[in-house]
Design an enzyme around this catalytic site. Structure first.
Site, mmCIF file in Angstrom:
data_model
loop_
_atom_site.group_PDB
_atom_site.id
_atom_site.type_symbol
_atom_site.label_atom_id
_atom_site.label_comp_id
_atom_site.label_asym_id
_atom_site.label_seq_id
_atom_site.Cartn_x
_atom_site.Cartn_y
_atom_site.Cartn_z
ATOM 1 N N LYS A 15 -18.367 -28.133 -16.480
ATOM 2 C CA LYS A 15 -17.090 -27.683 -15.959
ATOM 3 C C LYS A 15 -16.020 -28.750 -16.167
ATOM 4 O O LYS A 15 -16.280 -29.950 -16.046
ATOM 5 C CB LYS A 15 -17.215 -27.365 -14.469
ATOM 6 C CG LYS A 15 -18.226 -26.276 -14.150
ATOM 7 C CD LYS A 15 -17.791 -24.922 -14.674
ATOM 8 C CE LYS A 15 -18.736 -23.818 -14.222
ATOM 9 N NZ LYS A 15 -18.252 -22.480 -14.587
ATOM 10 N N HIS A 26 -21.952 -13.439 -19.729
ATOM 11 C CA HIS A 26 -21.834 -14.324 -18.573
ATOM 12 C C HIS A 26 -22.891 -14.003 -17.522
ATOM 13 O O HIS A 26 -23.083 -12.841 -17.145
ATOM 14 C CB HIS A 26 -20.435 -14.151 -17.958
ATOM 15 C CG HIS A 26 -20.275 -14.769 -16.613
ATOM 16 N ND1 HIS A 26 -20.297 -14.038 -15.443
ATOM 17 C CD2 HIS A 26 -20.093 -16.059 -16.239
ATOM 18 C CE1 HIS A 26 -20.126 -14.852 -14.411
ATOM 19 N NE2 HIS A 26 -19.998 -16.073 -14.867
ATOM 20 N N ASN A 50 -12.453 -22.583 -16.075
ATOM 21 C CA ASN A 50 -12.355 -21.583 -15.008
ATOM 22 C C ASN A 50 -10.923 -21.171 -14.693
ATOM 23 O O ASN A 50 -10.516 -21.096 -13.527
ATOM 24 C CB ASN A 50 -13.068 -22.054 -13.743
ATOM 25 C CG ASN A 50 -14.575 -22.052 -13.889
ATOM 26 O OD1 ASN A 50 -15.197 -23.112 -13.959
ATOM 27 N ND2 ASN A 50 -15.182 -20.882 -13.959
#
Length: 381
Positions: free
Chosen positions: A183, A313, A214
């Site tokens: 991330k 996903h 994100n």
């Protein structure tokens, strides 16, 4: 059992449906960029709904939907409302039944929560169909391969110190996974760049490395970060912009060598079609989010027509089959969060996720899932 009359041939009938609401606790609060920007709180659980559809012939199909953070009780409530529409129906008529469920709840739309509630039933119907044929779902759909490339995400969240991210990356590769995703989206861009560089150095230049922002960058920041990340040879940069900024994602895809991936937050075929028309490199539909396997296959066909890479996903227990049945070589995301819900484990080795010979999805609901069940609804014909 086969029933016939002058109008139709019915192969089987749905006689029982059970819907379960399950709360899966996570071992620690999970933080990505949405938490660091203050838009969300750390995630501590995943809400899952199971649909178990039983038939006159004695078969049972299993399907699921899920929600991270809010929405689990609403999914369960909407699924409970829709379930009676399926009683007495032939479970083979999956497309017609999807439309029937959609029209039953049409006032709340064809995407979002409404589609995600339908997904649990749709996936169960496909599981049932494959079980009737005695085939793994991928084989029923027409497999192009018996294994798919896979990468790990759960070891790369922003709440983890970089030392632990590096340790988990090494462990994932040793466990047979083929790529690592971490991330990004930290308020301090230098922190992001340092973390990505450290992982790249740890795993080497030949291991696929992905990053996921994100949706937390604006267009200017995304351009700066795409440019800064370009030398690191990433497999893709995921969700650099708001999920519905199709034009912004397309411009990044056109201007940078590193592929741009997005799509996981979209909940309809129409949204994905607009994204694909705009132009990205990698499409990431989520079968439980878009309404199940029926709608996922439509999106996958659109992606294939435009020669885009498919990288579904989450929900690997479903997506391994859909990826194996996709013409172009895809990726599947490895998340172990839902593993306790099932008695079986996926076979992961040599950088790939391998199909089992078990019929349908090849999973059964575990006793742990039953223990985590917070609500249940059963109906019978």
């Amino acid at each position: 059992m086969q029933h016939t009359n002058t109008d139709t041939a019915i192969l089987d009938r749905i006689t029982a449906i059970e819907i379960s609401s399950v709360v899966v606790p996570l071992p620690t609060g999970i933080s990505d960029a949405k938490v660091l920007t203050g838009r969300q709180r750390p995630m501590t659980e995943v809400a899952v709904i199971f649909a178990e559809i039983g038939t006159e012939a004695g078969l049972t199909g299993i399907g699921l939907g899920y929600s991270k953070r809010a929405g689990g009780p609403a999914l369960f409530a909407h699924a409970r409302e829709l379930a009676p529409e399926l009683l007495g129906e032939d479970p083979s008529d999956i497309g017609r039944l999807w439309n029937k469920l959609m029209w039953a709840g049409a006032s709340v739309g064809r995407g979002g929560l409404a589609a995600q509630a339908i997904a649990a039933f749709d996936i169960a119907l496909w599981d049932l169909k494959a079980k009737r044929a005695g085939l793994p779902l991928a084989k029923l759909l027409g497999a192009y391969r018996d294994s798919v490339r896979c990468y790990n995400t759960t070891g790369g969240f922003l709440h983890l110190p970089i030392e632990e991210v590096l340790e988990r990356a090494a462990r994932s590769l040793a466990d047979g996974l083929g790529g690592i995703k971490i991330k990004v989206g930290h308020p301090d861009h230098a922190v992001d760049l340092a973390r990505v560089a450290a992982v790249r150095e740890k795993i080497g230049d030949l291991v696929p490395l992905m990053v996921d922002a994100n949706q937390q960058w604006d267009r200017s920041t995304a351009r700066q970060m795409c440019r800064a990340l370009e030398p690191l040879g990433l497999e893709w940069i995921e969700e650099p912009l708001d999920a519905h900024d199709y034009t912004g994602h397309a411009r990044l895809a056109a201007d940078f060598d590193t592929p741009i991936a997005t799509g996981e937050m979209l909940t309809s075929v129409a949204e994905h079609a607009e994204l694909i028309r705009a132009g990205v490199d990698i499409v990431q539909p989520d079968a439980p989010r878009v309404g199940g396997i029926t709608r996922f296959l439509e999106i996958a066909a659109l992606a294939e027509r435009e020669h885009l890479t498919l990288a579904p996903h989450f929900a690997m227990e479903v997506h391994v089959h859909l990826a194996a049945a996709h013409p172009s070589e895809p990726w599947v995301e490895h998340f172990e969060w839902l593993e306790p819900l099932f008695d079986e484990r996926l076979d992961i080795r040599d950088g790939r996720m391998h199909l089992s010979a078990r019929p349908g999805l090849g999973v059964t609901i575990s006793e742990q899932a039953r223990a985590w069940t917070v609500d249940r609804h059963r109906i019978r014909l």
